[in-house]
Design an enzyme around this catalytic site. Structure first.
Site, short mmCIF file in Angstrom:
data_model
loop_
_atom_site.label_atom_id
_atom_site.label_comp_id
_atom_site.label_asym_id
_atom_site.label_seq_id
_atom_site.Cartn_x
_atom_site.Cartn_y
_atom_site.Cartn_z
N LYS A 111 7.24 -3.58 5.72
CA LYS A 111 8.91 -3.33 5.25
C LYS A 111 10.07 -3.31 6.19
O LYS A 111 11.14 -2.88 5.63
CB LYS A 111 8.38 -1.87 5.07
CG LYS A 111 7.32 -1.26 3.60
CD LYS A 111 7.74 -0.03 2.91
CE LYS A 111 7.37 1.16 4.18
NZ LYS A 111 6.16 1.30 3.61
N LYS A 130 2.44 1.61 16.32
CA LYS A 130 3.90 1.72 16.61
C LYS A 130 4.59 2.29 17.64
O LYS A 130 5.33 1.62 17.95
CB LYS A 130 3.77 3.33 14.93
CG LYS A 130 3.55 2.06 14.13
CD LYS A 130 4.24 2.54 13.14
CE LYS A 130 4.07 1.85 11.39
NZ LYS A 130 4.25 2.57 10.82
N LYS A 153 0.38 -8.14 9.72
CA LYS A 153 0.98 -7.92 8.20
C LYS A 153 2.99 -8.01 7.80
O LYS A 153 3.33 -8.37 8.35
CB LYS A 153 0.22 -6.78 8.03
CG LYS A 153 0.88 -5.57 8.81
CD LYS A 153 0.25 -4.51 7.70
CE LYS A 153 1.57 -3.69 7.92
NZ LYS A 153 1.28 -2.10 6.80
P1 TYM Z 1 2.55 1.99 4.16
O1 TYM Z 1 4.11 2.87 3.30
O2 TYM Z 1 2.91 1.41 5.81
O3 TYM Z 1 1.99 1.37 2.72
C1 TYM Z 1 1.63 1.37 1.67
C2 TYM Z 1 1.02 1.18 0.69
O4 TYM Z 1 0.84 -0.20 1.35
C3 TYM Z 1 -0.14 -1.37 1.59
N1 TYM Z 1 0.30 -2.27 2.38
C4 TYM Z 1 0.22 -3.69 2.71
N2 TYM Z 1 -1.43 -4.35 1.49
C5 TYM Z 1 -0.90 -5.29 1.11
N3 TYM Z 1 -0.65 -6.45 2.59
C6 TYM Z 1 0.28 -5.76 3.05
N4 TYM Z 1 1.46 -6.42 4.15
C7 TYM Z 1 0.75 -4.70 2.92
N5 TYM Z 1 1.71 -3.72 3.59
C8 TYM Z 1 1.47 -1.66 2.72
C9 TYM Z 1 -0.67 -0.14 2.68
O5 TYM Z 1 -1.95 -0.20 3.04
C10 TYM Z 1 -0.63 1.39 1.82
O6 TYM Z 1 -2.16 1.22 0.74
N6 TYM Z 1 0.48 6.29 5.60
C11 TYM Z 1 0.49 5.23 4.61
C12 TYM Z 1 1.01 6.33 3.22
C13 TYM Z 1 0.48 7.30 2.91
C14 TYM Z 1 -0.65 7.52 2.24
C15 TYM Z 1 -0.93 8.94 2.73
C16 TYM Z 1 -1.44 6.84 1.39
C17 TYM Z 1 0.99 8.62 4.10
N7 TYM Z 1 -0.07 9.67 2.84
C18 TYM Z 1 -2.51 8.91 1.36
C19 TYM Z 1 -2.91 7.39 0.52
C20 TYM Z 1 -2.46 8.22 1.05
C21 TYM Z 1 1.47 4.11 4.94
O7 TYM Z 1 1.89 3.83 6.05
O8 TYM Z 1 0.91 3.17 4.16
#
Ligand code: TYM
Length: 332
Positions: free
Chosen positions: A199, A114, A196
């Site tokens: 979003k 990032k 990957k």
């Molecule tokens: P974030 O918002 O980037 O992604 C949310 C969840 O989706 C999964 N994910 C994916 N899995 C498979 N393939 C992909 N291309 C893909 N893109 C996203 C991520 O692994 C995630 O599970 N920091 C975290 C959010 C968060 C969080 C937490 C998660 C904040 N606090 C506490 C668990 C527990 C994040 O940025 O996820």
């Protein structure tokens, strides 16, 4: 009766949810409500580590809640809430910042990625984000944290921080386990199977969002990058694009890789891509319909947020009080 095990996870409303968010995370959350005590939230505090347009952030946070419910998370059985509505997250986040080491935070792959992408805004929040994520998790004393592969490192750091804290002050936090799906833990971009699916549209022209209309989904799959050997075979080392499409197809239909190889034996990629696109359209159709229905009922969504924040706040504050006492803060 034994206490139910606890499950918790969150997603940043930093872009529209994608097929990656669904297959890697949300799909793995639903259907566990009877077995576990579940907490799922919209991680808006995390979203602002990268600049967001305020109106978009607000819209996406509510849309994300509607999508959670549409994907099968019943608010009667799961606690659904907005992270910023439970101040304990920011409060414990600060405390845990003081127990997360500069070296550990510097090693986080997501921070490196990032900061390379946002060279003009490498802010403190981007760096200390895993300490806030540790707080999100540890407040609820969960057994499992269901995430995609890319978040595993942050859950591991959470375990290290929790162990460090417990070691200094005595048992305070339960040590959680990451819970990663067998198929779909890392859905790749359709435009670049080396990266990957993300979003953010700026990052990824090869994404499919949960609300994309069927014609857009079909176009994305027809354009998907593959290879020139015209053979549907699972080989994630040498055939990344095709293997990614097979993973999506497997996740959408429940078929195994050998079954998929047999189904498309001797066929060209065009037919395969069309089949994957159609399977995704069907997978998303009911989610899209239910999301639209829920978005028309703002009062209901607001009541879900309010109840969710109350329930979550109650549990979170219990842990926070314990932590404040352990570190030596005078009781309020
Ligand atoms: P974030 O918002 O980037 O992604 C949310 C969840 O989706 C999964 N994910 C994916 N899995 C498979 N393939 C992909 N291309 C893909 N893109 C996203 C991520 O692994 C995630 O599970 N920091 C975290 C959010 C968060 C969080 C937490 C998660 C904040 N606090 C506490 C668990 C527990 C994040 O940025 O996820």
């Amino acid at each position: 009766m034994d206490e139910k095990k606890v499950m918790l996870s969150g997603i940043k409303p930093s872009g529209d949810l994608t097929l990656g968010s669904y297959l890697g995370a949300i799909r793995n959350w639903s259907a566990r409500a009877e077995e576990f005590d579940c907490y799922y939230f919209m991680a808006d505090l995390h979203a602002i580590t990268v600049r967001q347009k305020p109106a978009d952030l607000r819209r996406r946070t509510i849309e994300q809640l509607a999508q959670y419910i549409a994907c099968g998370l019943d608010p009667e059985k799961n606690t659904l809430f907005i992270q910023s509505h439970v101040p304990a997250h920011a409060e414990l986040g600060w405390v845990l910042n003081c127990y997360a080491m500069f070296g550990e935070l510097s090693r986080m792959t997501q921070f490196k990625d990032k900061s390379a992408k946002n060279a003009d805004n490498i802010n403190g929040g981007l760096f200390t984000y895993p300490a806030l994520m540790a707080a999100d998790i540890l407040l609820y004393q969960p057994d499992y944290v269901p995430v995609g592969e890319d978040q595993k490192q942050h859950v591991e750091l959470t375990r290290d921080i929790a162990n460090r804290f417990n070691h200094i002050y005595g048992d305070t936090f339960k040590i959680p386990e990451p819970y990663i799906p067998k198929v779909g833990a890392r859905i790749m971009s359709l435009a670049n199977p080396e990266a990957k699916m993300s979003k953010s549209e700026d990052d990824d022209p090869g994404r499919v969002t949960l609300m994309d209309p069927p014609e857009v989904i079909m176009r994305q799959f027809k354009r998907a990058v593959t290879d020139c050997d015209a053979c549907v075979r699972y080989d994630p080392e040498n055939k990344k694009g095709v293997s990614n499409l097979m993973t999506i197809y497997a996740a959408a239909t429940g078929k195994t890789f050998p079954e998929i190889e047999r189904e498309f034996d001797g066929q060209l990629y065009g037919a395969f891509k069309t089949a994957v696109g159609e399977a995704v359209v069907e997978l998303l159709r009911p989610i899209q319909e239910e999301t639209k229905r829920l978005l028309a009922d703002k009062a209901y969504l607001e009541s879900v947020c309010k109840n969710g924040a109350e329930k979550a706040g109650y549990i979170a504050n219990k842990t926070l009080r314990k932590v404040y006492k352990r570190v030596g803060f005078v009781a309020r």
